[in-house]
Write an enzyme that holds these catalytic residues in place. Structure first.
Site: not given
Ligand code: NDP
Length: 336
Positions: A133, A136-137
């Site tokens: 992701c 997200c990261d």
């Protein structure tokens, strides 16, 4: 007992909920204990959902869908389904917190899950430089060198997004041409921070406590090489999330839930399926939303037929299907 329980909180689930709620069926939607909203929560800009000419962020789109479903009376439960009993007229859903709900009909819209490379290091290094992701990261890879595996739209989108943070982003793809749409390809080709590694498969991920690189195998020559990296993002597609219904509903050879023609009717009367979990090909937010509509309408027809057939699921399912068929025949006659 409820009329309808919807399992899944992506575009299919929420659209089914909007329709079912507006039909005054007071649906219960079981979202997830972790993240509500499905795959779009991991997306940045969604540019192809009609009605948003400037684009909309994935999480914002899902927030709007949820608000719309709740506005008409959908009840949302933040938990995971751990067990399903779909046989017979009463469908039972058991939740992770031990709670149980019953309904006359179920709409199954659990979407799909990230595909893994199938390497032994994957589990250990997940969250330690290995991610599925970018949204997200990506933030953790400021001024780093990273790679994205895959050649589809997701890989192009992730690679392009990650250049906001990383100094260098390799795209590792197993062939010498991409599956991604032309516009996404061009965006990646035009980005000076992105470099393509063609005909390359990841054979191993290096690193004890965090990703330090990968072993690449040339898929044409078989030659093996090493590439040093600070992070690796895997974007090689998704698999339908069907583990709850294995042995309960018929599946297709592609692994999606089998439905009757263009309907959402599964092999079990009173159980309907929608979205990525039935769609191995198109898998777009807007097609999932359309599919959720179909499921809500099918469930509505089924519930009406259930009343006519004194609660017999098989008879109700057959009657609802027959009514749909009659409409189609009428239309065909009218077109002649
Ligand atoms: P896709 O199935 O489209 O692409 C998967 C890619 O990963 C392919 O290039 C495939 O290679 C490669 N791949 C698959 N398995 C492996 C493996 N085991 N090892 C190495 N490589 C592998 O999935 P996406 O997630 O990219 O896209 C799914 C759908 O979502 C598509 O319809 C896409 O259009 C849509 N989407 C749209 C976006 C947008 O419009 N903004 C953004 C993201 C997705 P090969 O090409 O050789 O098969």
């Amino acid at each position: 007992m409820r009329d309808i329980i919807i399992i899944g909180s992506g575009p299919a689930g929420f659209t089914a909920a909007i329709y079912a709620a507006r039909a005054e069926l007071k649906p219960l939607l079981i979202a997830s204990s972790v993240e509500i909203g499905g795959e779009l929560m991991n997306t940045t800009e969604v540019e192809n959902f009609p009605g948003f000419p400037e684009g909309i962020m994935g999480p914002d789109l899902m927030g709007k869908m949820q608000a719309q479903a709740e506005r008409f009376g959908t009840e949302v439960v933040y938990d995971d389904v751990v067990e399903l009993d779909v046989d017979g007229p009463v469908k039972r859903v058991k939740l992770g917190n031990g709670g149980e709900h019953e309904a006359k009909a179920i709409i199954f819209a659990t979407g799909s899950a990230y595909r893994k490379l199938g390497l032994p290091e994957e589990e250990r290094l997940s969250g330690h430089g290995l991610s599925w992701c970018a949204t997200c990261d990506g933030f953790f890879f400021r001024e780093k060198t990273i790679a994205v595996v895959g050649g589809g739209d997701s890989a192009m989108e992730e690679a392009t997004f990650l250049t906001r943070f990383a100094d260098k982003v390799y795209v590792i793809h197993r062939r010498d041409s991409l599956k991604a749409s032309k516009i996404m390809q061009q965006r990646a080709f035009d980005n000076p921070k992105i470099e393509f590694v063609w005909n390359a498969a990841v054979d191993a991920i290096h690193g004890d406590t965090a990703v330090t690189g990968v072993t690449l195998r040339d898929t044409v020559s078989g030659e093996v090489s090493a590439l040093d990296l600070d992070g690796l993002f895997v974007a090689i597609g998704n698999d339908p999330r069907t583990h709850l219904v294995h042995g309960k509903l018929d599946l297709t050879p592609e692994g999606t839930i089998a439905v009757d023609g263009r309907s959402s009717r599964t092999s079990v009367p009173g159980v309907f399926a929608a979205g990525d979990v039935i769609d191995p090909i198109y898998r777009q937010a807007v097609t999932a939303a359309g599919s959720g509509t179909v499921a809500a309408l099918d469930a509505e027809h089924y519930l009406a037929a259930l009343e006519d057939t004194s609660g017999d699921p098989s008879a109700a399912s057959a009657e609802a299907a027959e009514v749909d068929e009659l409409v189609a025949v009428d239309l065909a006659d009218a077109a002649r």
